[in-house]
Design an enzyme around this catalytic site. Structure first.
Site, PDB file in Angstrom:
ATOM      1  N   LYS A   1      13.845  -7.292  -2.643  1.00  0.00           N
ATOM      2  CA  LYS A   1      14.653  -6.400  -1.792  1.00  0.00           C
ATOM      3  C   LYS A   1      14.462  -4.921  -2.130  1.00  0.00           C
ATOM      4  CE  LYS A   1      18.990  -7.310  -1.924  1.00  0.00           C
ATOM      5  NZ  LYS A   1      20.139  -8.220  -1.916  1.00  0.00           N
TER       6      LYS A   1
ATOM      7  N   LEU B   1      11.694  -3.590  -2.576  1.00  0.00           N
ATOM      8  CA  LEU B   1      10.386  -3.168  -2.057  1.00  0.00           C
ATOM      9  C   LEU B   1      10.506  -2.663  -0.621  1.00  0.00           C
ATOM     10  CD1 LEU B   1       8.492  -6.332  -3.309  1.00  0.00           C
ATOM     11  CD2 LEU B   1       8.281  -4.059  -4.304  1.00  0.00           C
TER      12      LEU B   1
ATOM     13  N   VAL C   1      11.231  -4.960   2.851  1.00  0.00           N
ATOM     14  CA  VAL C   1      11.911  -6.237   2.589  1.00  0.00           C
ATOM     15  C   VAL C   1      13.418  -6.016   2.658  1.00  0.00           C
ATOM     16  CG1 VAL C   1      12.223  -8.161   0.979  1.00  0.00           C
ATOM     17  CG2 VAL C   1      10.003  -7.020   1.126  1.00  0.00           C
TER      18      VAL C   1
ATOM     19  N   LYS D   1      15.019 -15.399   2.518  1.00  0.00           N
ATOM     20  CA  LYS D   1      13.961 -16.388   2.786  1.00  0.00           C
ATOM     21  C   LYS D   1      13.039 -16.525   1.570  1.00  0.00           C
ATOM     22  CE  LYS D   1      13.819 -16.153   7.836  1.00  0.00           C
ATOM     23  NZ  LYS D   1      14.947 -15.235   8.056  1.00  0.00           N
TER      24      LYS D   1
ATOM     25  N   VAL E   1      -6.738 -18.911  20.084  1.00  0.00           N
ATOM     26  CA  VAL E   1      -8.036 -18.827  20.759  1.00  0.00           C
ATOM     27  C   VAL E   1      -8.244 -17.399  21.224  1.00  0.00           C
ATOM     28  CG1 VAL E   1      -9.392 -19.627  22.740  1.00  0.00           C
ATOM     29  CG2 VAL E   1      -7.918 -21.237  21.503  1.00  0.00           C
TER      30      VAL E   1
ATOM     31  N   SER F   1     -11.045  -3.782   8.188  1.00  0.00           N
ATOM     32  CA  SER F   1     -10.792  -4.107   6.779  1.00  0.00           C
ATOM     33  C   SER F   1     -12.062  -3.986   5.931  1.00  0.00           C
ATOM     34  CB  SER F   1     -10.203  -5.516   6.656  1.00  0.00           C
ATOM     35  OG  SER F   1     -11.041  -6.435   7.320  1.00  0.00           O
TER      36      SER F   1
ATOM     37  N   ARG G   1     -12.048  -0.698   4.573  1.00  0.00           N
ATOM     38  CA  ARG G   1     -10.988  -0.581   3.568  1.00  0.00           C
ATOM     39  C   ARG G   1     -11.343  -1.335   2.291  1.00  0.00           C
ATOM     40  NH1 ARG G   1      -7.665  -2.218   7.860  1.00  0.00           N
ATOM     41  NH2 ARG G   1      -6.837  -3.963   6.638  1.00  0.00           N
TER      42      ARG G   1
ATOM     43  N   ASP H   1     -15.934  -4.470  13.621  1.00  0.00           N
ATOM     44  CA  ASP H   1     -15.472  -3.406  14.479  1.00  0.00           C
ATOM     45  C   ASP H   1     -16.339  -2.170  14.284  1.00  0.00           C
ATOM     46  OD1 ASP H   1     -13.653  -2.772  16.266  1.00  0.00           O
ATOM     47  OD2 ASP H   1     -11.991  -2.447  14.880  1.00  0.00           O
TER      48      ASP H   1
ATOM     49  N   ASP I   1     -17.037  -6.045  18.091  1.00  0.00           N
ATOM     50  CA  ASP I   1     -16.643  -5.015  19.059  1.00  0.00           C
ATOM     51  C   ASP I   1     -17.413  -3.743  18.746  1.00  0.00           C
ATOM     52  OD1 ASP I   1     -14.810  -6.694  20.221  1.00  0.00           O
ATOM     53  OD2 ASP I   1     -13.069  -5.858  19.198  1.00  0.00           O
TER      54      ASP I   1
END
Length: 337
Positions: free
Chosen positions: A62, A64, A67, A74, A105, A182, A185, A194, A258
């Protein structure tokens, strides 16, 4: 962009927690169509995925960013029982499960998935029997479903990058090519590839005859000849969506690719945007507004006193954007929010 933007990281001590949060996120997007909750779960998963050590309790979580009380509860339930009642219930509901499956899909959104399930189509097998109900994109998504679900290892994207760059530079040595997402990154694996392409002559202000020499169609045809691109989902003047595969190795899966052709004066805003992460972009845009700017994939513009976007700033690198906004520059590998 790809369907599966889950935070997967081999040495993530909270991987199981991230997984259940991403499952909840998928449910909210595909079945409940609650974008607010979808983003909340993804943000929490992103936060947990970036931690170096295991979360011990909901209370600890919590503290963080991203959150709140409900997600912390949960996390507690999952840590104590090894499962989550809400997810168990979702998985008991056949309709939910079917919608979530079909929405994986490529080309099938939540609304289409629901419509198909209501028409009695609940599995990929059913879908194969009813291809008349699918668009060209959705048919390819189904054809390559298993391959598109597989993550693409970094080394494979590096090979594809080499082929792309060599082929595009053969056409015209002035082209600039960057793989974003990513991969840029620094992630070990990605969901799709991409690519951004530009040329110094290709600017938003350039005259048409100067722009004519620069063509995305030409780039795609060249990559088809090199047997890298295998299928086209769609091809416009500035965006190609399709499928590629390393042709010399037939055991390699087919991958989603892409390619966007961007004006040179908008290239660095585009690189920033398509590198992500989504949450990093969201934070950047919010910060820009605080500084009386508006930022998107095309430009950084100062807001007039009336709050309207003015002229675009002259952006010649990603670093310029950070500088205009008074932010310390963040390396792409530090943008995995």
């Amino acid at each position: 962009m790809g369907k599966r933007k889950a935070t997967s990281n081999a040495n993530n001590p909270n991987q199981d927690l991230c997984d259940f949060l991403m499952e909840l996120a998928d449910y909210e997007r595909n079945v409940s169509k609650n974008v607010y909750k979808y983003n909340a779960y993804r943000k929490a998963a992103g936060t947990l995925g970036a931690l170096p050590e295991r979360v011990k309790s909901g209370d600890e979580a919590k503290k963080l960013p991203g959150v709140g009380v409900k997600i912390a509860k949960k996390i507690d339930e999952f840590l104590q029982t090894g499962k989550l009642q809400k997810l168990e219930n979702i998985k008991k509901d056949e309709t939910n499960v079917a919608i979530s499956l079909l929405a994986q899909v490529s080309g099938i959104g939540p609304a289409k998935a629901k419509e198909l399930v209501e028409a009695g189509i609940k599995t990929l097998e059913d879908l194969r029997k009813h291809q008349d109900k699918l668009t060209h994109h959705q048919k390819l998504g189904l054809k390559y479903f298993d391959d598109f679900e597989k993550k693409i290892p970094r080394a494979e994207i590096t090979q594809i990058e080499k082929i792309l760059k060599n082929a595009i530079k053969e056409l015209n040595s002035g082209y600039l090519v960057t793989i974003c997402g990513s991969y840029r990154r620094g992630r070990e694996e990605s969901g799709d590839i991409d690519v951004l392409v530009t040329h110094p002559d290709y600017t938003s202000k350039a005259r048409d005859e100067k722009k004519k020499a620069i063509s995305l169609k030409g780039i795609v045809e060249c990559l088809e000849k090199k047997q890298l691109i295998t299928d086209t989902i769609s091809l416009g003047s500035s965006k190609f969506m399709g499928v590629c595969r390393l042709s010399e190795d037939k055991s390699k899966p087919y991958r989603r690719l892409d390619i966007r052709l961007t004006f040179h004066d908008q290239y660095y805003c585009a690189i920033l945007y398509f590198t992500g992460s989504d949450l990093f972009n969201k934070n950047m845009r919010a910060h820009a507004l605080e500084k009386k700017y508006t930022l998107n994939e095309y430009a950084l513009k100062r807001l007039t006193p009336e709050g309207c976007p003015g002229e675009a700033e002259n952006v010649t690198s990603e670093k310029d954007v950070f500088k205009f906004l008074g932010l310390p520059y963040k390396d792409p590998k530090d943008r995995n929010v």
